[in-house]
Motif scaffolding. Structure first.
Motif, PDB file in Angstrom:
ATOM      1  N   ILE A  57       0.841  -1.210   0.000  1.00  0.00           N
ATOM      2  CA  ILE A  57       0.000   0.000   0.000  1.00  0.00           C
ATOM      3  C   ILE A  57       0.879   1.265   0.000  1.00  0.00           C
ATOM      4  CG2 ILE A  57      -1.679   1.287   1.436  1.00  0.00           C
ATOM      5  CD1 ILE A  57      -2.888  -1.025  -0.131  1.00  0.00           C
ATOM      6  N   PRO A  70      -6.813   0.538   3.295  1.00  0.00           N
ATOM      7  CA  PRO A  70      -7.365  -0.777   3.630  1.00  0.00           C
ATOM      8  C   PRO A  70      -8.256  -0.688   4.865  1.00  0.00           C
ATOM      9  CG  PRO A  70      -4.955  -0.717   3.916  1.00  0.00           C
ATOM     10  CD  PRO A  70      -5.388   0.674   3.626  1.00  0.00           C
ATOM     11  N   TYR A  94      -2.547  -6.516   4.291  1.00  0.00           N
ATOM     12  CA  TYR A  94      -3.746  -5.727   4.577  1.00  0.00           C
ATOM     13  C   TYR A  94      -5.006  -6.457   4.140  1.00  0.00           C
ATOM     14  CZ  TYR A  94      -0.433  -1.882   4.999  1.00  0.00           C
ATOM     15  OH  TYR A  94       0.615  -1.080   5.384  1.00  0.00           O
ATOM     16  N   ASN A  96      -9.001  -5.559   2.805  1.00  0.00           N
ATOM     17  CA  ASN A  96      -9.746  -4.435   2.211  1.00  0.00           C
ATOM     18  C   ASN A  96     -11.109  -4.896   1.725  1.00  0.00           C
ATOM     19  OD1 ASN A  96      -7.859  -5.622  -0.096  1.00  0.00           O
ATOM     20  ND2 ASN A  96      -9.628  -4.713  -1.119  1.00  0.00           N
ATOM     21  N   TYR A 105     -12.085  -0.717  -2.648  1.00  0.00           N
ATOM     22  CA  TYR A 105     -10.930  -0.160  -3.384  1.00  0.00           C
ATOM     23  C   TYR A 105     -11.372   0.509  -4.689  1.00  0.00           C
ATOM     24  CZ  TYR A 105      -6.924  -1.749  -0.578  1.00  0.00           C
ATOM     25  OH  TYR A 105      -5.964  -1.905   0.394  1.00  0.00           O
TER      26      TYR A 105
END
Ligand code: FAD
Length: 372
Positions: A57, A70, A94, A96, A105
């Motif tokens: 990320i 996330p 992570y 998400n 996302y």
């Protein structure tokens, strides 16, 4: 310069964002009525799979100026086999959200994109090719690449998943490798809040699996999970794929068409991770269009990653429940525990897949010889 992006998902929007940053305004075509208009699901991005990058990320943010938030960082993953349970701890990655959720996302990417998205698009690839200088195929599957004779499909799998409400430890995903229940496949639970999670199974359509009833396999898995997590979460939504293709394109670019995301082959056949590669291919195709670098060169390592992951898939399919049990048991072993801590630590530069692939390849080779 006229650029059409077909598909407003992870790869398409990453491409659009990068083009905009370099002064090109693409036209984005999305067949659905909004971004992420599909089931909500929890997904994961595990940094260990993207080495030498330590934090995926942070990397995307620093290198590409694409900012994703996330739900949580995960420092532990629980792994179940038929008779064993183990866990791996470290800087794993992570979790998400995806799909029709305001924090998914794709929703986050859409908020960063300035160009208007054309929803409910009925344009075909052929239509776009006629009108635009460049077409970026970002439709989330290998169908177009297949139709163009530019795709090697390595396996198809069946998937069924549900969204559930219950009580979850939102930082800790769990995965099950139990071939008695999900033959040669796996199932997972990814929480996306303390009260919501996804429970999903995926298994390859091998000759022995063809006769299986996906709903029955899922039901058996759901009963197993309920026992293991000691609760019966309420099902609120469900989805299924009866033929989810995993493969890779032969050429990432043909004339002025770019294959990105799953159209490229982003989803890894080993464990089904594809988000990070979807972003990379989106950004890299934009670099090529802007004349910054060559797409074919930039995606070269992604072919290696894909092929390593394919060896992992074959390796996993060659295992038995007994072998899986002994592998999980190893996590209790002090030496392995230390080694795994090292591999998963934030400082680690070890590329697990690169390290393990030659061994898996050899094993797969001998198994194939034995079976012939
Ligand atoms: C159940 C499941 C769980 C997963 N879990 C993980 C995980 O935990 N971690 C991970 O890294 N990866 C995971 N993946 C893989 C990951 O989601 C994908 O690899 C990634 O989303 C691919 O991005 P993409 O841009 O190719 O496609 P998408 O993000 O799916 O976007 C494709 C877009 O194209 C649109 N579209 C389709 N056809 C057309 C058309 N003809 N015209 C216009 N638009 C069109 C679609 O509506 C969609 O908006 C999972 C996949 C599934 C199915």
């Amino acid at each position: 310069m006229e650029v059409a992006i077909m598909g407003a998902g992870m790869s398409g929007l990453s491409c659009a964002l990068t083009l905009e940053k370099h002064g090109i305004k693409p036209r984005i075509f999305e067949k659905r009525s909004r971004v992420g208009d599909r089931f909500v699901n929890g997904e994961a991005m595990f940094s260990i799979l993207n080495r030498p990058i330590k934090d995926s990320i942070e990397y995307i943010s620093k290198e590409f100026d694409i900012h994703l938030k996330p739900i949580t960082e995960t420092n532990k993953i629980v792994i179940h086999s038929k008779n064993e349970v183990g866990s791996i701890e470290g800087k794993i990655g992570y979790l998400n959200i995806r799909g029709r959720h305001e924090n998914s996302y794709e929703s986050q990417l859409a908020k960063q994109v300035k160009t208007e998205i054309n929803y409910n698009s009925i344009y075909s690839y052929e239509d776009l090719c006629k009108k635009y200088d460049y077409v970026v195929l970002a439709t989330g599957d290998g169908e177009y690449a297949c139709d163009l004779g530019n795709y090697r499909c390595d396996l198809t799998c069946k998937m069924k998943g549900v969204s559930v409400e219950g009580e979850f430890n939102r930082d800790v995903p769990e995965v099950w490798f139990n071939y008695e229940v999900v033959p040669k496949g796996y199932g997972w639970l990814i929480p996306y809040s303390e009260r919501e999670a996804n429970i999903v199974i995926a298994y390859p359509c091998t000759p022995n699996n063809i006769k299986l009833d996906l709903n029955q396999v899922f039901e058996n898995f759901y009963s197993l999970i309920c026992e293991d997590i000691n609760q019966k979460p309420r099902i609120t939504d469900e989805f299924q794929f009866t033929r989810y293709m995993m493969g890779i394109c032969n050429s990432p670019k043909i004339d002025n068409t770019y294959f990105v995301g799953n159209c490229f082959g982003a989803i890894s056949p080993g464990l089904g991770f594809g988000q990070f590669t979807a972003i990379l291919t989106g950004v890299y195709s934009a670099y090529d269009i802007c004349g910054i670098d060559k797409y074919e060169k930039l995606v070269r390592p992604l072919f290696d990653n894909y092929n390593n992951s394919l060896e992992l898939r074959r390796y996993l399919q060659n295992l038995t429940d007994d072998k899986l049990d002994s592998s999980i048991k190893l996590l209790d072993n002090k030496f392995f525990d230390k080694l795994i801590d090292k591999i998963f630590s934030a400082e680690s530069q070890i590329d697990l897949m690169e390290f393990a692939t030659p061994v898996m390849k050899l094993n797969n080779y001998y198994k194939k010889k034995l079976n012939n």
